[in-house]
Design an enzyme around this catalytic site. Structure first.
Site, PDB file in Angstrom:
ATOM      1  CG  ASP A 123     -21.548 -28.259  -2.746  1.00 58.37           C
ATOM      2  OD1 ASP A 123     -20.677 -27.374  -2.694  1.00 58.37           O
ATOM      3  OD2 ASP A 123     -21.324 -29.419  -3.120  1.00 58.37           O
ATOM      4  CG  ASP A 155     -17.531 -25.461  -5.121  1.00 51.62           C
ATOM      5  OD1 ASP A 155     -17.361 -26.670  -5.269  1.00 51.62           O
ATOM      6  OD2 ASP A 155     -17.402 -24.627  -6.051  1.00 51.62           O
ATOM      7  CD  GLU A 182     -13.579 -28.484  -3.958  1.00 52.51           C
ATOM      8  OE1 GLU A 182     -13.374 -29.316  -4.850  1.00 52.51           O
ATOM      9  OE2 GLU A 182     -14.010 -27.347  -4.200  1.00 52.51           O
ATOM     10  CG  HIS A 228     -18.632 -34.140  -7.221  1.00 56.61           C
ATOM     11  ND1 HIS A 228     -18.174 -33.870  -5.943  1.00 56.61           N
ATOM     12  CD2 HIS A 228     -18.658 -32.951  -7.861  1.00 56.61           C
ATOM     13  CE1 HIS A 228     -17.959 -32.574  -5.827  1.00 56.61           C
ATOM     14  NE2 HIS A 228     -18.236 -31.997  -6.972  1.00 56.61           N
ATOM     15  CG  ASP A 229     -14.888 -32.459  -8.228  1.00 52.78           C
ATOM     16  OD1 ASP A 229     -15.736 -32.335  -9.125  1.00 52.78           O
ATOM     17  OD2 ASP A 229     -14.812 -31.691  -7.252  1.00 52.78           O
TER      18      ASP A 229
HETATM   19  C1  GLC Z   1     -15.641 -27.752  -7.018  1.00 54.10           C
HETATM   20  C2  GLC Z   1     -16.621 -28.850  -7.301  1.00 54.10           C
HETATM   21  C3  GLC Z   1     -16.559 -29.158  -8.765  1.00 54.10           C
HETATM   22  C4  GLC Z   1     -16.926 -27.914  -9.559  1.00 54.10           C
HETATM   23  C5  GLC Z   1     -16.013 -26.763  -9.157  1.00 54.10           C
HETATM   24  C6  GLC Z   1     -16.518 -25.460  -9.703  1.00 54.10           C
HETATM   25  O1  GLC Z   1     -14.328 -28.148  -7.230  1.00 54.10           O
HETATM   26  O2  GLC Z   1     -16.357 -29.942  -6.481  1.00 54.10           O
HETATM   27  O3  GLC Z   1     -17.397 -30.215  -9.109  1.00 54.10           O
HETATM   28  O4  GLC Z   1     -16.801 -28.146 -10.918  1.00 54.10           O
HETATM   29  O5  GLC Z   1     -15.971 -26.636  -7.770  1.00 54.10           O
HETATM   30  O6  GLC Z   1     -17.639 -25.038  -8.988  1.00 54.10           O
END
Ligand code: GLC
Length: 536
Positions: free
Chosen positions: A98, A200, A265, A332-333
């Site tokens: 990541d 991310d 993402e 995970h979100d």
């Molecule tokens: C992304 C991640 C998430 C995190 C956010 C801030 O959306 O998937 O889990 O809280 O970034 O880094």
């Protein structure tokens, strides 16, 4: 044309905190991942993406990084990571990490230096602004986790900007030194042998230089009181002009190394999202969250065969030949897929994910249909849940992986006092060990679908076509050279009879039912059943 490895691969997301604890502190770690590599091989996946394992105060569980080029002692050390990469590669598993470019932790040395004065060498590495003349915030922007996106710093007598927690200050990518340092982070890990990046929150990295007030959304009902972000249109902070040039630079850096992959993402609607393929010079795959609901999470009431067909068709229509599709059912979100679509449909969506055209990503635990954890107010760990309420907490999908029916579900060694999130109470029945030895389990279905996919040119690279079908059903074909498959999925919990567009024999079924295809080409699917038919 031969496919690249990442086009043929089934990806598997590991949230290290929750995967496997090898030390007994109740938190998963990298040795735990190494210990489970053989398991992943047995499941059949080809590539793992690890959520952050870097040093971090863990306010956002590792997405607040205090050193990009090391490993948090909680997870192991650089040697453990090197070993993980080597052990994975020995098993032909690719490893993605990541890459979190939007923000660091406020404990990162860069921020510590930056906040010290207005003229230190890193003074401009973050986004600092004076208060307005009346002392108020520099603009009206909100944090994604609730509240304003600005926090006052006494030392500098200025505000700093944070799209997420106050402990996650945004980096100033307009400063070339920041960019250089962050591109060096990419090189650091690629040199260590990782096979790619999941990047991310891509779209917030590049903001309007003057940061004007965002327009207010008139009808923002249903948003929490402090959800300033949710009540604004993010026109100056997201997907802002100039972002693509930046992504191209990251991609150029990645391309200094051979055969690596970059996934983004990107929570945007279809059209905007597809721009992140660039001209083949940005992401190999901007994550496709359509099956989650596109820009938010699909309301379970709207989840239907029609919803799925429409999203897949729109995506397929919009993609150019050079743009490779991908599908995500969980991460995970968001809430667990088995909870979102209902446990009854867990098998059906596994078949969907693994028979569509494009790279599938499985979220750890979804292979056994883990449901949302038993999270109470007192259990909330996630900063988003703490600020925006339990319905917004992401802890539900982060509970420990249920490996077996022993006291701590095989997640932590025996004798461990407690786990960082509670183990979900159904672990005695729902666990990996039990499902691996059950030929009718969801786990076994995943294993079979993945194995089938690997040897099927139609599933790997065949064209996709959908067909008209009765309400609550979704029928499509995948075809490559002389392999032609029809996939028929029943999203209703009642039986449905469907006249197939083409005849053939059933080769896969979600429910081990051998007599679904009748002689006249009409199939009768049980509720939530799916089948794959090989056309004669
Ligand atoms: C992304 C991640 C998430 C995190 C956010 C801030 O959306 O998937 O889990 O809280 O970034 O880094």
């Amino acid at each position: 044309m031969a496919l690249a490895w990442w086009q043929e691969a089934v990806f598997y997301q590991i949230y290290p905190r929750s995967f496997k604890d090898s030390t007994g502190n109740g938190i998963g770690d990298l040795q735990g991942v190494i210990d489970k590599l053989d398991y992943l091989v047995e499941l059949g996946v080809d590539a793992i993406w690890l959520s952050p394992f870097y040093p971090s105060p863990m306010n956002d569980f590792g997405y607040d990084i205090s050193d990009y080029t090391d490993v948090d002692p909680m997870f192991g050390d650089l040697e453990t990571m090197d070993q993980l990469i080597a052990e994975a590669h020995r098993r032909n598993l690719k490893v993605l990490i990541d890459y979190v470019p939007n923000h660091t932790s406020d404990e990162h040395a860069w921020f510590q230096e930056s906040k010290g004065s207005r003229d230190n060498p890193k003074a401009d590495w973050y986004i600092w602004k004076d208060a307005k003349s009346d002392g108020s915030l520099p603009n009206n922007w909100g944090s994604i986790f609730g509240g304003p996106a600005w926090t006052w710093n006494e030392e500098r007598q200025q505000y700093y900007f944070h799209q997420f927690e106050p402990t996650q200050p945004d980096l100033n990518w307009r400063n070339p030194d920041v960019k250089d340092a962050m591109l060096d982070v990419v090189r650091f890990w690629l040199k260590r042998g990782i096979d790619g990046l999941r990047m991310d929150v891509v779209i917030t990295i590049w903001k309007h230089p003057d940061m004007p007030d965002q327009p207010i959304i008139e009808d923002a009902s249903g948003r929490a009181e402090n959800d300033i972000f949710g009540k604004q249109e993010q026109i100056y902070s997201m997907h802002y002009d100039g972002i693509h040039a930046l992504i191209r630079e990251v991609r150029d850096t990645l391309d200094e190394f051979e055969d690596r992959v970059m996934i983004g993402e990107i929570w945007l609607g279809l059209e905007e999202r597809l721009t992140y393929y660039g001209d083949g010079d940005e992401f190999h795959m901007p994550f496709n969250f359509d099956l989650l609901g596109g820009t938010s999470v699909v309301d379970p009431k709207e989840w239907s065969a029609d919803y799925v067909r429409t999203s897949v068709d729109r995506y397929e229509d919009a993609l150019q030949t050079s743009q490779w599709p991908n599908y995500v059912l969980g991460n995970h979100d968001v809430h667990r897929v088995a909870t979102r679509v209902g446990e009854g449909q867990a098998r059906l969506v596994a078949m969907l994910l693994l028979t569509l055209r494009g790279t599938p990503t499985i979220y750890n635990g979804d292979e056994i249909g883990m449901i949302n954890g038993d999270i109470t107010e007192a259990d909330i760990q996630d900063p988003q849940g703490k600020r925006l309420g339990i319905h917004m907490t992401r802890d539900y999908s982060r509970t420990p992986t249920q490996w077996d029916d022993s006291d701590l579900a095989g997640f932590s060694p025996e004798g461990t006092a407690s786990t960082w999130l509670p183990i979900t109470s159904d672990y005695k029945e729902r666990n990996i060990k039990a499902q691996m030895s059950d030929e009718n389990s969801l786990w076994t279905l995943h294993q079979e679908l993945i194995a089938f996919r690997k040897t099927s040119p139609a599933l790997l690279s065949g064209v996709y076509q959908s067909f008209d079908s009765p309400e609550d059903t979704f029928i499509y074909s995948r075809q490559h050279d002389d392999e032609h498959l029809i996939i028929a999925l029943n999203f209703n919990n009642q039986e449905k009879s469907i006249a197939l567009p083409l005849q053939g024999e059933m080769v896969m079924c979600t429910h081990n039912n051998s007599n679904v295809v009748s002689s006249d080409g009409v199939v009768t699917l049980e509720g939530n059943q799916g089948i794959v038919i090989r056309v004669n």
